[in-house]
Design an enzyme around this catalytic site. Structure first.
Site, PDB file in Angstrom:
ATOM      1  N   ASP A  25       0.824  -1.203   0.000  1.00  0.00           N
ATOM      2  CA  ASP A  25       0.000   0.000   0.000  1.00  0.00           C
ATOM      3  C   ASP A  25       0.864   1.261   0.000  1.00  0.00           C
ATOM      4  O   ASP A  25       1.974   1.255   0.531  1.00  0.00           O
ATOM      5  CB  ASP A  25      -0.912  -0.029   1.245  1.00  0.00           C
ATOM      6  CG  ASP A  25      -2.109   0.896   1.101  1.00  0.00           C
ATOM      7  OD1 ASP A  25      -2.298   1.472   0.011  1.00  0.00           O
ATOM      8  OD2 ASP A  25      -2.845   1.043   2.095  1.00  0.00           O
ATOM      9  N   ASN A  73     -10.671  -2.647  -6.326  1.00  0.00           N
ATOM     10  CA  ASN A  73      -9.822  -1.756  -7.129  1.00  0.00           C
ATOM     11  C   ASN A  73     -10.418  -1.412  -8.499  1.00  0.00           C
ATOM     12  O   ASN A  73      -9.998  -0.458  -9.145  1.00  0.00           O
ATOM     13  CB  ASN A  73      -8.414  -2.350  -7.328  1.00  0.00           C
ATOM     14  CG  ASN A  73      -7.544  -2.277  -6.086  1.00  0.00           C
ATOM     15  OD1 ASN A  73      -6.647  -3.093  -5.888  1.00  0.00           O
ATOM     16  ND2 ASN A  73      -7.782  -1.282  -5.237  1.00  0.00           N
TER      17      ASN A  73
HETATM   18  C1  FPP Z   1      -1.658   0.082  -3.456  1.00  0.00           C
HETATM   19  O1  FPP Z   1      -1.253   1.418  -3.456  1.00  0.00           O
HETATM   20  C2  FPP Z   1      -1.160  -0.668  -4.594  1.00  0.00           C
HETATM   21  C3  FPP Z   1      -1.912  -1.344  -5.509  1.00  0.00           C
HETATM   22  C4  FPP Z   1      -3.378  -1.363  -5.480  1.00  0.00           C
HETATM   23  C5  FPP Z   1      -1.310  -2.064  -6.614  1.00  0.00           C
HETATM   24  C6  FPP Z   1      -0.053  -2.829  -6.363  1.00  0.00           C
HETATM   25  C7  FPP Z   1       0.569  -3.147  -7.639  1.00  0.00           C
HETATM   26  C8  FPP Z   1       1.893  -3.144  -7.920  1.00  0.00           C
HETATM   27  C9  FPP Z   1       2.946  -2.862  -6.927  1.00  0.00           C
HETATM   28  C10 FPP Z   1       2.298  -3.381  -9.309  1.00  0.00           C
HETATM   29  C11 FPP Z   1       2.640  -4.707  -9.813  1.00  0.00           C
HETATM   30  C12 FPP Z   1       2.556  -5.858  -8.954  1.00  0.00           C
HETATM   31  C13 FPP Z   1       2.978  -7.108  -9.300  1.00  0.00           C
HETATM   32  C14 FPP Z   1       2.800  -8.199  -8.325  1.00  0.00           C
HETATM   33  C15 FPP Z   1       3.595  -7.460 -10.588  1.00  0.00           C
HETATM   34  P1  FPP Z   1      -2.361   2.544  -3.583  1.00  0.00           P
HETATM   35  O2  FPP Z   1      -2.521   2.880  -5.017  1.00  0.00           O
HETATM   36  O3  FPP Z   1      -3.605   2.116  -2.898  1.00  0.00           O
HETATM   37  O4  FPP Z   1      -1.692   3.734  -2.813  1.00  0.00           O
HETATM   38  P2  FPP Z   1      -2.426   4.891  -1.958  1.00  0.00           P
HETATM   39  O5  FPP Z   1      -3.087   4.207  -0.807  1.00  0.00           O
HETATM   40  O6  FPP Z   1      -1.308   5.757  -1.548  1.00  0.00           O
HETATM   41  O7  FPP Z   1      -3.390   5.565  -2.876  1.00  0.00           O
END
Ligand code: FPP
Length: 250
Positions: A25, A73
């Protein structure tokens, strides 16, 4: 303040969690701090995925599950969803060779049939090409939601009862767990969530029943091997009682 301790050297390798699950996150906030679009954070998050996968395999963790995309998501702006799917496809194709070199098997949990065709294809390809690897299993939770998984399992059990293959009184934890996406995967002993949030967000609700939780303020794109080892060290200092008293487990 920077934490320069070498946590890897402090680990007791004979008492490692067999399975670690991570809620990655903070990608969006990491990008915002830099005046960049959210997708910039996701791209940098891939470096952390690589680091942590390597870190887990290096010490002998057997299963690593990463929450890469939740069912919720889909509610994000469509540009971000498309970018995330593209990034997943690119990352899976580009990392298969490294996974094979390191003897790591790829697996996925979630409502995979509802993923875009290209994502599903990349995933199936990665799973197929790495299926004989035995050092560690990397599980991607994709289009995953624990409530969906539990309801899906209940539906399958109800179907078996309807077809006379199962009696209601035969339902126990084992019978139920067989219908979960994680049926051949042991429960995680440690759950890590980055970015300061302290929620489960519909992640492995059943499987984390006895897990230790570790929360860190670090945003996912900044999470490195030493941060991972620090979490495992913290886990090793906890007393896991499973409902018993301290005296009983000594
Ligand atoms: C959460 O941060 C992250 C995600 C929903 C996506 C995670 C994906 C990756 C790291 C990319 C690729 C992964 C793999 C396994 C190949 P957020 O967007 O919720 O951050 P925020 O809470 O600050 O808005």
């Amino acid at each position: 303040m920077a934490d320069n301790s070498d946590y890897k050297s402090q680990l007791d390798l004979s008492r490692l969690p067999r399975h670690i699950a991570i809620i990655m996150d903070g990608n969006g906030r990491w990008a915002k701090q830099r005046g960049k679009p959210r997708v910039f954070g996701h791209h940098h998050g891939v470096t952390s995925v690589r680091e942590v996968t390597e870190a887990a395999a290096e010490i002998g963790v057997k299963y690593l599950t990463l929450y890469a995309f939740s069912t919720e998501n889909w509610n994000r702006p469509s540009t971000e969803v498309t970018a995330l799917m593209t990034l997943l496809v690119q990352t899976i194709y580009s990392e298969v060779e490294t996974l094979n070199k390191n003897d790591i098997r790829l697996q996925a949990i979630g409502d995979l049939d509802r993923l875009p065709k290209k994502t599903r294809q990349a995933l199936e390809d990665g799973i197929e090409k790495t299926r004989n690897n035995g050092r560690m299993t990397l599980v991607l939770a994709l289009n995953y939601s624990s409530k969906w998984e539990i309801l899906h399992a209940v539906g399958k059990i109800a179907g078996k009862i309807r077809d006379g293959k199962l009696k209601p009184e035969q339902i126990d934890e084992k019978v139920f767990e067989k219908e979960l996406c994680t049926n051949d995967i042991p429960d995680p002993e440690l759950m890590i969530r980055t970015s300061g949030e302290r929620r489960l967000s519909n992640f492995l609700l059943w499987q984390l029943a006895y897990a230790e939780f570790y929360f860190t303020e670090t945003f996912w794109p900044d999470f490195r091997k030493n941060d991972f080892y620090k979490a495992v060290c913290d886990f090793q200092h906890r007393e896991r009682r499973f409902g018993k008293t301290s005296e009983q487990i000594q």
